[in-house]
Design a protein around this motif. Structure first.
Motif, short mmCIF file in Angstrom:
data_model
loop_
_atom_site.label_atom_id
_atom_site.label_comp_id
_atom_site.label_asym_id
_atom_site.label_seq_id
_atom_site.Cartn_x
_atom_site.Cartn_y
_atom_site.Cartn_z
N GLY A 1 63.26 20.02 38.04
CA GLY A 1 64.00 19.52 38.98
C GLY A 1 63.89 17.87 39.64
N ARG A 2 62.89 18.63 41.12
CA ARG A 2 63.06 16.79 41.71
C ARG A 2 61.68 16.89 41.53
NH1 ARG A 2 63.84 19.02 48.01
NH2 ARG A 2 65.93 19.18 48.31
N PHE A 3 61.04 17.54 40.47
CA PHE A 3 59.63 16.99 40.44
C PHE A 3 59.20 16.46 38.48
CE2 PHE A 3 58.38 19.28 43.44
CZ PHE A 3 58.16 18.93 44.34
N CYS A 4 58.43 15.12 38.12
CA CYS A 4 58.16 15.72 36.99
C CYS A 4 56.83 15.13 36.53
CB CYS A 4 58.23 13.41 36.63
SG CYS A 4 58.20 12.49 34.83
N MET A 5 56.31 15.36 35.42
CA MET A 5 54.82 15.75 35.26
C MET A 5 54.58 14.96 33.61
SD MET A 5 54.38 20.09 34.08
CE MET A 5 54.52 20.18 35.88
N SER B 1 51.74 7.29 35.14
CA SER B 1 50.74 6.57 35.14
C SER B 1 49.10 7.92 34.38
CB SER B 1 49.80 5.92 36.36
OG SER B 1 50.96 5.31 36.84
N ASP B 2 50.09 8.78 35.04
CA ASP B 2 49.22 10.46 34.85
C ASP B 2 48.50 10.18 32.70
OD1 ASP B 2 48.38 10.46 37.03
OD2 ASP B 2 49.87 12.53 37.23
N ALA B 3 49.78 10.35 32.30
CA ALA B 3 49.48 9.85 31.23
C ALA B 3 49.05 9.02 30.02
CB ALA B 3 51.34 10.66 29.85
N GLN B 4 49.62 7.72 30.74
CA GLN B 4 48.15 6.55 30.18
C GLN B 4 46.08 7.01 30.17
OE1 GLN B 4 50.66 3.56 31.53
NE2 GLN B 4 52.26 3.29 30.36
N GLY B 5 46.56 7.33 31.75
CA GLY B 5 45.51 7.34 32.06
C GLY B 5 44.54 8.63 30.60
N HIS B 6 45.37 9.43 30.47
CA HIS B 6 45.19 10.47 29.93
C HIS B 6 44.71 10.01 28.20
CE1 HIS B 6 44.71 14.27 27.70
NE2 HIS B 6 45.40 13.97 26.63
N ALA B 7 45.23 9.20 27.82
CA ALA B 7 46.07 8.15 26.27
C ALA B 7 43.82 7.88 26.41
CB ALA B 7 47.27 8.05 25.83
N ALA B 8 43.90 7.56 27.16
CA ALA B 8 43.03 5.91 27.05
C ALA B 8 42.31 6.44 27.36
CB ALA B 8 42.63 5.41 28.54
N LEU C 1 54.66 7.75 38.91
CA LEU C 1 53.11 8.00 39.01
C LEU C 1 52.80 9.34 37.45
CD1 LEU C 1 52.57 8.76 42.40
CD2 LEU C 1 51.49 6.86 40.91
N ALA C 2 53.66 9.94 37.08
CA ALA C 2 53.55 10.78 36.10
C ALA C 2 52.87 9.91 34.76
CB ALA C 2 54.89 12.05 35.69
N GLY D 1 49.58 17.00 33.09
CA GLY D 1 48.99 16.04 34.34
C GLY D 1 49.68 17.46 35.89
N PRO D 2 49.61 16.46 36.81
CA PRO D 2 50.09 17.32 37.97
C PRO D 2 51.67 16.83 37.73
CG PRO D 2 48.67 15.27 38.73
CD PRO D 2 48.24 15.80 37.04
#
Length: 55
Positions: free
Chosen positions: A21-25, A45-52, A42-43, A34-35
């Motif tokens: 829908g309007r969201f990406c995770m 960035s969440d993925a890159q943070g998790h991988a790091a 932002l999604a 991720g949220p």
């Protein structure tokens, strides 16, 4: 729609972003999710943070 964002190696975490829908995770092949975010950046960035965090 699913997009490959980070592919690190055969044994490493692979993250993708998924639009709902309007969201990406962000999701990972390890089961992490991720949220929901309104901004794709932002999604990603969440993925890159998790991988790091996993290295």
């Amino acid at each position: 729609m699913e997009q490959q964002e980070t592919a690190l190696g055969p044994e490493e975490h692979r993250t993708t972003t998924v639009e709902q829908g309007r969201f990406c995770m962000a999701r990972c092949n390890c089961g992490w999710r991720g949220p929901a975010r309104r901004a794709r950046s932002l999604a990603r960035s969440d993925a890159q943070g998790h991988a790091a965090d996993r290295h």
